[in-house]
Write a protein that holds these residues in place. Structure first.
Motif, mmCIF file in Angstrom:
data_model
loop_
_atom_site.group_PDB
_atom_site.id
_atom_site.type_symbol
_atom_site.label_atom_id
_atom_site.label_comp_id
_atom_site.label_asym_id
_atom_site.label_seq_id
_atom_site.Cartn_x
_atom_site.Cartn_y
_atom_site.Cartn_z
ATOM 1 N N UNK A 68 -91.155 104.495 18.205
ATOM 2 C CA UNK A 68 -90.846 105.106 19.652
ATOM 3 C C UNK A 68 -90.455 106.395 19.727
ATOM 4 N N UNK A 69 -90.137 106.980 18.433
ATOM 5 C CA UNK A 69 -89.793 108.420 18.429
ATOM 6 C C UNK A 69 -90.584 109.101 17.796
ATOM 7 N N UNK A 70 -91.890 108.669 17.149
ATOM 8 C CA UNK A 70 -92.655 109.522 16.335
ATOM 9 C C UNK A 70 -93.260 110.474 17.028
ATOM 10 N N UNK A 71 -92.964 111.674 17.009
ATOM 11 C CA UNK A 71 -93.725 112.779 17.446
ATOM 12 C C UNK A 71 -95.275 112.655 17.364
ATOM 13 N N UNK A 72 -95.577 112.415 16.159
ATOM 14 C CA UNK A 72 -97.079 112.652 15.777
ATOM 15 C C UNK A 72 -97.786 111.191 15.931
ATOM 16 N N UNK A 73 -96.891 110.033 16.558
ATOM 17 C CA UNK A 73 -97.690 108.902 16.647
ATOM 18 C C UNK A 73 -98.693 108.814 17.676
#
Length: 68
Positions: free
Chosen positions: A6-11
């Protein structure tokens, strides 16, 4: 390294909405929870945030029985 999807900037994310007109970013590849619908298919986190910012101008839930 981010371990929280939920916090993956590159997701890659979806934008979900519920019956109360609320929005949520949701990691792509994780089952959409009951009561939520996909409003934007798999996109970058930045695209999803822009989509939500443009559309969700009043964060208060829609009153029960009101049209969204």
């Amino acid at each position: 390294m981010t371990t929280n999807p939920f916090e993956d900037e590159n997701g890659t994310y979806l934008v979900l909405t519920n019956a109360q007109g609320q929005y949520s970013l949701w990691p792509d590849g994780i089952a959409v929870p009951d009561g939520w619908d996909v409003a934007l298919t798999a996109s970058s986190r930045a695209e999803c945030l822009a989509f939500v910012e443009e559309r969700w101008t009043d964060i208060r839930p829609t009153p029960a029985g009101a049209d969204a």
